[in-house]
Design an enzyme around this catalytic site. Sequence first.
Site, PDB file in Angstrom:
ATOM      1  N   ASP A 157       0.856  -1.185   0.000  1.00 31.03           N
ATOM      2  CA  ASP A 157       0.000   0.000   0.000  1.00 31.03           C
ATOM      3  C   ASP A 157       0.896   1.239   0.000  1.00 31.03           C
ATOM      4  O   ASP A 157       1.921   1.264   0.679  1.00 31.03           O
ATOM      5  CB  ASP A 157      -0.847   0.053   1.270  1.00 31.03           C
TER       6      ASP A 157
ATOM      7  N   HIS B 257       4.984  -7.437  -0.359  1.00 25.89           N
ATOM      8  CA  HIS B 257       4.746  -8.741  -0.974  1.00 25.89           C
ATOM      9  C   HIS B 257       5.392  -8.824  -2.352  1.00 25.89           C
ATOM     10  O   HIS B 257       5.773  -7.818  -2.937  1.00 25.89           O
ATOM     11  CB  HIS B 257       3.230  -8.969  -1.089  1.00 25.89           C
TER      12      HIS B 257
ATOM     13  N   SER C  79       8.537   4.448   4.895  1.00 23.63           N
ATOM     14  CA  SER C  79       9.473   3.577   4.199  1.00 23.63           C
ATOM     15  C   SER C  79       9.195   3.619   2.702  1.00 23.63           C
ATOM     16  O   SER C  79       8.197   4.181   2.266  1.00 23.63           O
ATOM     17  CB  SER C  79       9.329   2.131   4.696  1.00 23.63           C
TER      18      SER C  79
END
Length: 295
Positions: free
Chosen positions: A114, A170, A258
């Site tokens: 996201d 992911h 991040s």
Amino acid sequence: MTVMKIKFIDRKTGKIITETPPGEGYLKLLYNNPFGKMALLPLVKRKFLSSWYGKLMNKPNSINKINSFVRELQIDMSEAERPSEDYISFNDFFYRKLKPDARPIEEGFISPGDGKMLAFKNISDIHNFFIKGRKFTLEEFLDNKELATKHKDDSLIILRLAPNDYHRYHFPYDGTPSEVTKIKGRYFSVSPYALATNFTKVFCENKREYCTLKTHDKGDIIIAPVGATMVGSIIETYTPNIEVKKGDEMGYFAFGGSTIVLLVNSSKITIDEDILTNTKNKMETFVKMGERIGN
């Protein structure tokens, strides 16, 4: 002090949203104020401060920060596997897992997480976007001349995670991931305030690591998590050299903002045009993990 408006496009609604990042005043001081640059920048980019704050976020009493964080940043806890009261520390909550159906895995090449995305059809396009500071080079980013030469004509994707975003990342495609290569570095912020003035410094001096995902039909994909101010650690949760499926978890970030950088073969993966167009217009695009971003 110049006020920097951070705007991005919500891909699902098409609306332009103005972002107010947590610690906005602090970041403005740090990157726009001459005194802030002198007094604070040498301190916050050092590992000890990020590590110290990361340890605080692991203490049991840090759970007192969770409810206000959820409320102020409007985090949808119905997506999380566990409710707010079930976490043993703020960090335990921060890198929370989501319910299996919270992020459907779409067809094509997907977002690894996201966040707000920028995409460049060719790495050379970066210089027309971030015009300040020294030139960005792939060799400096990867700390590997041979690998940089191999990927010199790749497309480059930057996914910026704000503190309120889901902080696990992911695999964007099926393949076999290599072991991770770690590059020691500092901890500059990845806030838009920092990127606008110090893009090359952020990506070529921050702590970062990368793996190569070998795919059957899309070539080699470089996946590179980048640490930032107040990120205590980058934790990889995958097993190297074992085949993975698109959407399988790769790792997570501890507390802080991040970034994940992707390098993809531009002749084998075509990034969706809306993301490229938004980037050319100097706008980030908000995407979610599992959402198609290319083909």
